[in-house]
Design an enzyme around this catalytic site. Structure first.
Site, short mmCIF file in Angstrom:
data_model
loop_
_atom_site.label_atom_id
_atom_site.label_comp_id
_atom_site.label_asym_id
_atom_site.label_seq_id
_atom_site.Cartn_x
_atom_site.Cartn_y
_atom_site.Cartn_z
N GLY A 10 34.88 41.27 38.65
CA GLY A 10 33.92 42.19 38.03
C GLY A 10 32.96 41.45 37.12
NE ARG A 71 36.59 44.13 41.90
CZ ARG A 71 36.64 43.92 40.59
NH1 ARG A 71 37.28 42.85 40.13
NH2 ARG A 71 36.08 44.75 39.74
CG ASP A 102 43.96 39.86 35.08
OD1 ASP A 102 42.99 40.22 35.78
OD2 ASP A 102 44.79 40.65 34.61
CB THR A 125 37.17 41.04 32.22
OG1 THR A 125 37.45 42.44 32.45
CG2 THR A 125 38.24 40.49 31.30
CG ASP A 127 38.81 45.57 32.53
OD1 ASP A 127 37.90 46.41 32.40
OD2 ASP A 127 39.24 45.21 33.64
CG ASP A 129 42.40 42.88 31.41
OD1 ASP A 129 41.60 41.93 31.39
OD2 ASP A 129 42.66 43.51 32.45
NE ARG A 171 40.71 45.33 37.18
CZ ARG A 171 40.40 45.63 38.43
NH1 ARG A 171 41.18 46.43 39.12
NH2 ARG A 171 39.33 45.16 38.99
O1 F6P Z 1 37.62 44.74 35.70
C1 F6P Z 1 36.41 45.33 35.40
C2 F6P Z 1 36.35 46.72 35.97
O2 F6P Z 1 35.09 47.27 35.65
C3 F6P Z 1 37.46 47.66 35.55
O3 F6P Z 1 37.28 48.18 34.25
C4 F6P Z 1 37.43 48.69 36.63
O4 F6P Z 1 38.68 49.32 36.78
C5 F6P Z 1 37.08 47.88 37.84
O5 F6P Z 1 36.46 46.68 37.37
C6 F6P Z 1 36.15 48.54 38.80
O6 F6P Z 1 36.06 47.72 39.93
P1 F6P Z 1 34.92 47.85 41.02
O7 F6P Z 1 33.63 47.38 40.39
O8 F6P Z 1 35.36 46.94 42.10
O9 F6P Z 1 34.84 49.28 41.39
#
Ligand code: F6P
Length: 319
Positions: A10, A71, A102, A125, A127, A129, A171
């Protein structure tokens, strides 16, 4: 010497200031900076290019990442990791700055066990985390985007005598929700780390309403999956008309704040310096107690981040 930078997973505001500093600082150290475009997917596909000062002109204030991110499912397979390594070899790259969370740290932990590459992780990130660091790049900007949204929602909530459930990202981590609840004075905060005590909350919220409270703000972390449940509880048990606002990906965008720009510079300079100093290194940089530290990636990957107690203690109705 060739040193590359990659954004993985992300995106987060602060990536572009980090990319700019990376190019400027690597040249200052008289080495050659490379971009790996589109994250691990780009590394597999050989999307790698020497970087120039002009590539990073005028990007310091922009959210996202000019070099892209991804990803990657393919990177779970050895054959694609091998292909990625061969692509790096074509440019003599064996030192990489990794901007990611992570998932990216885990991917590079595996990669570096199989192939002779050095890397430094920079916690990036929204998050917040990642184990071993109190701060991840992008968090301050995300918190300010959320604050602005909650400030606006409060205007309409108080006018209409409504409750609002605002769902934040993060998350499995409740950091964004917890800090938002405290800094916005929200009445309710629901996070994965603790139990929300509906009985106690009901007692105090009903009392407040009887004394003239016009609205309720409830901040709910996505990791709880409790957004609908809290809405129904506010309507049926507390007796206030309620709306849900899922903030979603706006939390990942926006111009990086001053704090995120400064942190990006600090993280990158330290990361590049470590890569240049050590022949082989697999570490992540962290920020702890007002200072920067570096830790073995195996330690970071096996630890679990927890929201600090001094934040948790300021939240209402949790046990
Ligand atoms: O890890 C960052 C994040 O924005 C999280 O807060 C969220 O759950 C996830 O990525 C969303 O992922 P995507 O952009 O793949 O929908």
């Amino acid at each position: 010497m060739a040193i590359a930078i990659i954004c993985s997973g992300g995106d987060a505001p602060g990536m572009n200031p980090a990319i700019k500093k990376f190019v400027d600082y690597v040249y200052k150290c008289e080495q050659t900076p490379y971009f790996i475009y589109d994250g691990l997917e780009g590394m597999i596909d050989g999307n790698i290019k020497k970087a120039d000062h002009k590539d990073v002109a005028g990007i310091i204030h922009i959210g996202g990442a000019i070099i892209g991110s991804s990803r990657s499912k393919r990177f779970y397979e050895y054959k694609y990791r091998k292909q990625a390594f061969e692509n790096l070899q074509k440019h003599d790259i064996n030192k990489i700055i990794v901007l990611g969370g992570d998932g990216s740290y885990n991917a590079f932990g595996v990669f570096a066990k199989e192939f002779p590459i050095s890397f430094i992780g920079i916690p990036t990130t929204i998050d917040n985390d990642i184990y071993g660091t109190e701060y991840c790049l992008g968090v301050d900007t995300a918190l300010n985007v959320i604050r602005s949204a909650v400030d606006s929602i409060r205007d309409t909530a108080s006018t209409f005598k409504r409750a609002f459930v605002v769902e934040t990202m993060g998350r499995e981590c409740g950091y964004l929700a917890a800090v938002t609840a405290i800094s916005s004075g929200a009445e309710v905060c629901v996070i994965p780390e603790m139990n929300f005590n509906k009985k106690v909350a009901k007692h105090y919220l009903k009392k407040d309403i009887a004394e003239g409270r016009r609205y309720i703000l409830a901040i709910v972390a996505e990791g709880t999956k409790a957004t609908t449940d809290i809405k129904e509880w506010l309507e049926n048990e507390i007796g206030m008309e309620t709306r849900i606002s899922v903030l979603g990906h706006i939390q990942r965008g926006g111009n990086p704040t001053v704090h995120d720009r400064m942190m990006a510079f600090e993280f990158v300079v330290r990361g590049v310096a470590l890569l240049l100093k050590e022949e082989m290194i697999h570490q992540a940089i962290g920020y702890q107690n007002g200072d920067f530290v570096s830790m073995e990636i195996s330690v970071v990957n096996s630890g679990k981040y927890s929201v600090p107690d001094n934040i948790l203690k300021d939240l209402h109705y949790l046990d």
